[in-house]
Design an enzyme around this catalytic site. Sequence first.
Site, PDB file in Angstrom:
ATOM      1  N   TRP A   1       0.758  -1.234   0.025  1.00 43.94           N
ATOM      2  CA  TRP A   1       0.106  -0.055   0.131  1.00 43.94           C
ATOM      3  C   TRP A   1       0.838   1.424  -0.055  1.00 43.94           C
ATOM      4  O   TRP A   1       0.339   2.510  -0.353  1.00 43.94           O
ATOM      5  CB  TRP A   1      -1.128   0.057   1.143  1.00 43.94           C
ATOM      6  CG  TRP A   1      -0.308   0.375   2.442  1.00 43.94           C
ATOM      7  CD1 TRP A   1       0.817  -0.212   3.061  1.00 43.94           C
ATOM      8  CD2 TRP A   1      -0.713   1.268   3.467  1.00 43.94           C
ATOM      9  NE1 TRP A   1       0.881   0.403   4.243  1.00 43.94           N
ATOM     10  CE2 TRP A   1       0.129   1.374   4.601  1.00 43.94           C
ATOM     11  CE3 TRP A   1      -1.732   2.352   3.483  1.00 43.94           C
ATOM     12  CZ2 TRP A   1      -0.075   2.166   5.679  1.00 43.94           C
ATOM     13  CZ3 TRP A   1      -1.988   3.199   4.731  1.00 43.94           C
ATOM     14  CH2 TRP A   1      -1.169   2.911   5.646  1.00 43.94           C
ATOM     15  N   ASP A   2       2.294   1.186   0.277  1.00 44.34           N
ATOM     16  CA  ASP A   2       3.015   2.272   0.401  1.00 44.34           C
ATOM     17  C   ASP A   2       2.991   3.051  -0.960  1.00 44.34           C
ATOM     18  O   ASP A   2       2.982   4.512  -0.865  1.00 44.34           O
ATOM     19  CB  ASP A   2       4.415   1.826   0.480  1.00 44.34           C
ATOM     20  CG  ASP A   2       4.562   0.883   1.810  1.00 44.34           C
ATOM     21  OD1 ASP A   2       3.958   0.227   2.284  1.00 44.34           O
ATOM     22  OD2 ASP A   2       5.699   1.113   2.604  1.00 44.34           O
TER      23      ASP A   2
ATOM     24  N   GLU B   1      -0.108  -2.103  12.450  1.00 48.79           N
ATOM     25  CA  GLU B   1       0.146  -3.553  12.481  1.00 48.79           C
ATOM     26  C   GLU B   1       0.395  -4.338  13.760  1.00 48.79           C
ATOM     27  O   GLU B   1       0.679  -5.454  13.861  1.00 48.79           O
ATOM     28  CB  GLU B   1       1.086  -3.896  11.509  1.00 48.79           C
ATOM     29  CG  GLU B   1       0.944  -3.393   9.984  1.00 48.79           C
ATOM     30  CD  GLU B   1       2.175  -3.661   9.116  1.00 48.79           C
ATOM     31  OE1 GLU B   1       3.252  -3.719   9.617  1.00 48.79           O
ATOM     32  OE2 GLU B   1       1.796  -3.515   8.144  1.00 48.79           O
TER      33      GLU B   1
ATOM     34  N   LYS C   1       1.360   1.216  16.464  1.00 47.05           N
ATOM     35  CA  LYS C   1       2.602   1.460  15.550  1.00 47.05           C
ATOM     36  C   LYS C   1       2.607   2.724  14.956  1.00 47.05           C
ATOM     37  O   LYS C   1       3.894   3.259  14.867  1.00 47.05           O
ATOM     38  CB  LYS C   1       2.731   0.236  14.659  1.00 47.05           C
ATOM     39  CG  LYS C   1       3.895   0.340  13.977  1.00 47.05           C
ATOM     40  CD  LYS C   1       3.897  -1.002  12.574  1.00 47.05           C
ATOM     41  CE  LYS C   1       5.024  -0.693  11.801  1.00 47.05           C
ATOM     42  NZ  LYS C   1       5.027  -1.692  10.795  1.00 47.05           N
ATOM     43  N   GLN C   2       1.788   3.105  14.190  1.00 46.25           N
ATOM     44  CA  GLN C   2       1.876   4.206  13.192  1.00 46.25           C
ATOM     45  C   GLN C   2       0.783   4.811  12.997  1.00 46.25           C
ATOM     46  O   GLN C   2      -0.336   4.568  13.437  1.00 46.25           O
ATOM     47  CB  GLN C   2       2.660   3.623  11.911  1.00 46.25           C
ATOM     48  CG  GLN C   2       1.547   2.676  10.919  1.00 46.25           C
ATOM     49  CD  GLN C   2       2.363   1.971   9.971  1.00 46.25           C
ATOM     50  OE1 GLN C   2       3.138   1.296  10.101  1.00 46.25           O
ATOM     51  NE2 GLN C   2       1.640   2.219   8.639  1.00 46.25           N
TER      52      GLN C   2
END
Length: 770
Positions: free
Chosen positions: A354-355, A485, A557-558
């Site tokens: 998906w980056d 994640e 995480k992000q």
Amino acid sequence: MWHFLARNKQAAVMLGLLAVAAFVVVVLATRGASIGVVEVTAAETDDVSDDPHVFSTYSLPSDNRFMPSVGNGHLATNVFSDTVYMNGLYNGFRGESHRARIPAWANIRLNSTLTHHPYKPVYSLDTKHGVFTVTVDRDRSVVTQRIYAHRFYTRAIVNQIQVASKHRPDPNFLHPEIWIAVKLMPGPDSSDIEFGEPVPEIFEGRTIWRACGQTKISEDPDYQPLPVDVCAYWTSVPDHLVVPQHGTRVFTFAMTADKNGTVAREELIKVLQEDGEELYEKHLEQWQRLYQKATIQIEGNLKLAKIVNGIWYYILSSLPSEESHLPLDRFFGLSPTGLARGGTLDDYEGHNFWDTETWMYPAILLLYPGYAHALLQYRLDTAYVAAQIARTTGHKGYRFPWESAYTGTEVTQPCCPEVAEFEQHISGCISFAARQYLATTRDEEWLKQGGCSLVTHIADFWASRAVINYTSGYYDISNVMGPDEDHSNVTNSAFTNVVAGYSLYLAQYVACLCKEYYMAKVAERYADIAWSLALPYDARYDYHPQYSGYGRGEIIKQADVVLLAFPLQYPMNESTRANDLSYYEKVTRKNGPAMTWSMHTVGHLRSGDSEKAATMFNKSYDAYVREPFKVWSELRRPDVGAVNFLTGMGGFLQALVFGYAGISVYLDRLEVHRPQLPPQTAKLKIKGIKYLGANLTLDIDDVDVTLSVSSIDDNWPLVMDNGKHNVTLVPGLSVTLSGDGPFVIRSKEWKDCKLPADVIGQHYLRQNGQ
């Protein structure tokens, strides 16, 4: 992307096995001026150039992972590496698939045993011209090695050694010639490709070599029944060059590679037939064309300007040339560390995530829409595999894999099965990228050639994933993982449900756009499902829990929920957006990947908090950029993670373009809202904004904000509200934007199709009195 802790277990072991690399420093010996090397073990070194496009140093990084790369979208290599990678060349079964290593028959090093000589080189990466140079300035001559992946002869990596005399020859000099010791260092045989023995041939008095072979292991026999052919050609390299000590001489060495041996040979022959300087000029011309089309220019902050120029160089180096001597091969996407890396687990094996669509794609789309088209084409080319994945998992439509490479099948490493199973939001991200592409281009031909099918089949997938909850009355999407994640197998991930809802709404809109030439099904049901999808919302704290059952205070995480505000631009109350930003900043772990803080930057800028945005902006890059060549790491110092992390670079560009420049893309308009300067910057200029065929430039300084028009597509005339009145945009016009905006640019309606509602979760509306 993988759960990076699992991935970094192997990375840590590999780091422990790495010896500190010894890199060359070129020196000159006295007998006929032979050129040699000394060992350098410096830590991260300083960039001594004051040119914003050039990164120069006297000492190379002690960690060779932070060496720069050269590439042209077909071939790429890290400078002084023994490895070359090629677009679409992979080896390994499914989760073991990775970029297949070609020995670097382009890796030529200046060499000598005389390590005590005083001459030291300057190592430079010129991002404007796409070349790495080693320059030695000595008493009688200047020797320059140029290393570049040719942008016109796209199958070629070129090494040129230029020797320029500084004085007239001295008849009393005992040895009037210059001797230059060189060495070809291709490294060991490839473990990925079964090459035959190299075969020589003579071409115009020069020996050239050929090695052909096949990848050893198919990625998936169902979609790749045969291994992939590859052929490499390269020039013979002597152990030394001899040059008269007067005038200028250029020696050209090259390596070519392609899946077609005839193509590789033809390309090498053309390179060798060119005059050395003309060959170089053809390469420079292609890079100049790229920067004539679009640039982001920073003034008053050299550090920031260099970072921006480095980002565009590394991204463009992994994208195919727009003009090539020979037709280009099919493009296989943009991976998190680019084309120059991808052979190991630590650099994501050259896979697509998906980056691409969420992090790298948005800025590329706005400035280089042709490349955005190529990135979407990769998804179209592999859509038939996505259809099979959906069927295999009991669903309809297209379910794209979390990781894909050559075939488009799922190639997530065995280390991380949970991301392959649950991180399904990638299909929604691809649909959102298609939405943005249609918004900025209205490319009807793309719709005809597969875009209609892509959008509607992704909607089919989400419609089959959404299950009515008879207790709540809303549709749930369960067994998923959002961008965070650290939490898997959740229900109603806020990010996942919004991109799913957007996918469903877009299909309804596209069904109208495509009805003249595509047998689209009735899509009203799509909108009904999207409208009734569950969207977690906590009225007490006025924020979005990350998923149903998320415990307030749990570390993540992000960036996840904050992505609702941007890039998804989901409509919500200002207070809710502010609370999402404030809360998730506190619970995001500090060792997460680079791109998180870029999205916080955009969020704070859109909320009007410039001071907080500046803090987040500095946090988004300062600890991730490694000197002297502006190579990004995935993780903050002293951790490393993946290198050279295009995902983090893409997030940073979004902070500039969609944050500080204030640009927003919608299906029916382009907006500029609260444009302002980044910290410690005198000017921000975004040249080459492409919108509905128009070419625009946005200039921001500490006094004015100006929009200039270079060209307009007559099919899509544009009108802008500049804060005072409506202005028809025409070529040559320059408009000053007064105030915060939004300054809205529109064209006529497209096919009289009703815009989607883009609202998810009726309960959210009721709780907010809407």
